[in-house]
Motif scaffolding. Structure first.
Motif, PDB file in Angstrom:
ATOM      1  N   ARG A 149      22.752  34.163  38.718  1.00 36.13           N
ATOM      2  CA  ARG A 149      21.457  34.651  38.240  1.00 36.13           C
ATOM      3  C   ARG A 149      21.558  35.207  36.828  1.00 36.13           C
ATOM      4  N   TYR A 170      32.390  41.010  50.196  1.00 40.51           N
ATOM      5  CA  TYR A 170      32.055  39.861  49.354  1.00 40.51           C
ATOM      6  C   TYR A 170      33.093  39.699  48.247  1.00 40.51           C
ATOM      7  N   ASN A 209      41.978  36.563  35.783  1.00 40.21           N
ATOM      8  CA  ASN A 209      41.603  35.415  34.950  1.00 40.21           C
ATOM      9  C   ASN A 209      42.325  35.387  33.614  1.00 40.21           C
ATOM     10  N   GLY A 265      35.473  33.627  33.355  1.00 42.33           N
ATOM     11  CA  GLY A 265      36.112  34.897  32.965  1.00 42.33           C
ATOM     12  C   GLY A 265      35.318  36.133  33.350  1.00 42.33           C
ATOM     13  N   GLY A 299      37.896  30.576  34.757  1.00 42.95           N
ATOM     14  CA  GLY A 299      36.668  29.779  34.740  1.00 42.95           C
ATOM     15  C   GLY A 299      35.782  30.393  33.664  1.00 42.95           C
TER      16      GLY A 299
END
Ligand SMILES: Cc1cc2nc3c(=O)[nH]c(=O)nc-3n(C[C@H](O)[C@H](O)[C@H](O)COP(=O)(O)OP(=O)(O)OC[C@H]3O[C@@H](n4cnc5c(N)ncnc54)[C@H](O)[C@@H]3O)c2cc1C
Length: 494
Positions: A152, A448, A103, A95, A93
């Protein structure tokens, strides 16, 4: 159209060996099926794709890179790869996952989605191509005075971020980014292009909210948009001696009344070359007219400050400013994460341990100029009030956004020879942090996914029930295990 390329050759002296030209012939097949969009080594577009990975360890060299422009081309690529029977591939995506092989791939095929990055705003839904980065999304949606739950830092990709959960500026107030998806367009292992939403394939819809690359290749995300003006926030750098005060202030922030508009993180950064520690906060208050709210404990009550960048601005501007550092400092970056319930003492104990050990570790690998960061932040609330579930394992009535803190420990360094030693240091740190949390009775099993190291098991951290669900969905949509076996990287279910 595609000829069958066997993965194994039977040699006369009686053993099977992997065919060295299998991947080459798969790339030839891809090239005849998608002529304009397959890149080979030494071409400018191939080199540009490799050098655009943000961390040096991700710059692997696939036999070819395919850069599809449409879901149909993704489907064609998947059909060719599946029919090859064994050619390993990777999907990129933005990276920005730091784990090697997630990736990109050496000697296989990389599907680089970046040409599929259109952003279309249609009232309260934003359609985003799976190769987009957040900066492009913010720049586009703000023309309509709306925002979305995104990264962010602008350079981060939409695809990995959303399918791994996604903590945005608005996380405390509005939840995980994945829960703001209204529809995923996905290419399945059999090449079908399908929609997954609350009414069509709801099991796949839930699984893609945290299960990442185990079910298909997402080609488009339809995201819920909401009206939004500027927010208040930014970065503050404190003097080195404010480190303990910063950790105490964040502990106090987490143990006081929950403020749904207070977002961001605190970081301690140790530069192994200058031997300086910089305590930093990167925080936002998403209801600027009531700033600083619960952030006051950090933004006003402690010091001394050496830099105060708090300002009122649009999310696009914060995302752009934060990208500058990532774009200009190419290094090797490795990270790991763990989660615990907040207690009055846990953060300061973890901080003390890191502070005691990290200078020695940096000294050992001084030739690689390491820097280490220790970051603490909050999780987002789970979907509530009957909203469609994700698979991260938090019950509707759980309050992880209040009770839990996750930390991220990072090493940035230059010389590849330090990789193994610093990876071991990461493992040791996570073990020691978890031991402290166990001892205090505050350990939480959640890991996470978007900050998990390759040696961690975030899908297992969702709990047994979620794991069973994820396995069932993977078997249903990918019965032959294309995404378990031929897709090389990522956190696997089987
Ligand atoms: C500088 C920086 C800032 C960050 N800020 C935040 C933040 O604010 N909040 C937060 O929650 N996280 C943040 N992260 C973590 C980030 O969410 C992950 O690194 C995420 O993987 C990035 O997504 P990507 O598309 O760039 O990743 P990639 O590395 O391209 O992909 C990650 C994984 O997703 C898979 N994947 C990619 N595209 C697809 C697709 N189309 N379909 C299926 N699977 C796919 C890949 O195969 C890979 O395994 C940040 C990371 C960095 C480096």
């Amino acid at each position: 159209m595609h000829h069958f390329t066997p993965c194994l050759l039977w040699l006369t002296f009686g053993i099977f060996v992997a065919s060295s030209n299998t991947t080459t012939s798969t790339c030839d097949d891809l090239s005849s099926a998608l002529s304009d969009d397959v890149r080979f080594p030494e071409s400018d577009l191939y080199n540009a794709s490799i050098s655009s990975y943000p961390f040096l360890q991700l710059q692997l060299h696939p036999t070819c890179i395919t850069q599809p422009r449409t879901p149909q081309e993704v489907s064609t690529a998947i059909n060719v790869l599946r029919e090859s029977g064994c050619t390993k591939f990777a999907v990129r995506g933005g990276g920005h996952n730091a784990n090697v092989g997630f990736n990109n791939i050496d000697d296989g095929v990389t599907i680089d989605m970046h040409l599929m990055s259109a952003v279309e705003v249609n009232k309260d839904v934003v359609r985003v191509g799976a190769g987009a980065i957040w900066q492009k999304v913010y720049d586009e949606v703000e023309k309509y005075n709306v925002s979305v739950l995104g990264g962010r830092i602008g350079v981060v990709g939409v695809a990995g971020f959303v399918t791994g959960g996604g903590i945005s500026f608005f996380g405390p107030e509005r939840g995980w980014a994945c829960d703001a998806v209204v529809n995923f367009q996905v290419v399945l292992a059999n090449g079908d292009i399908v929609d997954a939403n609350a009414t069509s394939r709801p099991d796949l819809f839930a699984a893609l909210k945290g299960g990442q690359s185990n079910f298909g290749i997402v080609t488009r995300f339809d995201l819920k948009a909401f009206p939004q003006g500027p927010i208040w926030g930014g970065r503050i750098a404190f003097a080195p001696e404010a480190d303990t005060a910063l950790i105490s202030a964040y502990t106090e922030f987490k143990t006081s009344k929950y403020d749904p508009y207070a977002a961001g993180w605190v970081t301690l950064r140790y530069n192994g070359t200058s031997k300086q520690t910089t305590p930093v906060s990167v925080l936002w208050y998403t209801k600027p007219e009531q700033k600083p709210g619960a952030l006051k404990k950090i933004t006003e009550d402690i010091g001394p400050k050496v830099f105060n960048g708090m300002q009122t601005a649009m999310p696009s501007e914060f995302a752009r400013n934060a990208s500058v550092v990532v774009k200009t400092s190419k290094s090797r970056t490795i990270w790991a994460t763990t989660t615990f319930h907040i207690s009055p003492t846990i953060m300061s104990r973890i901080h003390r341990l890191w502070k005691a050990l990290v200078p020695k570790i940096c000294e050992t690998y001084a030739h690689a100029n390491p820097t280490s960061e220790l970051t603490f932040q909050s999780l987002a609330p789970p979907p509530r009030n009957g909203s469609h579930p994700n698979v991260m394992g938090f019950a509707e009535n759980a309050t992880p956004e209040k009770d839990l803190v996750f930390l991220q420990i990072i090493f940035y360094f230059g010389d590849a020879s330090a990789t193994e030693g610093l990876n071991n240091a990461l493992k040791d740190f996570i073990k020691m942090f978890d031991d402290i949390a166990e001892e205090e009775g505050v350990k939480n099993k959640y890991v996470y996914l978007n900050f998990a190291a390759w040696f961690q098991e975030p899908l297992q951290g969702y709990g047994n029930e979620s794991l069973r669900t994820l396995k069932r969905v993977a078997r249903k949509y990918d019965p032959k295990g294309l995404f378990q076996k031929q897709l090389a990287g990522g956190f696997k279910l089987f």
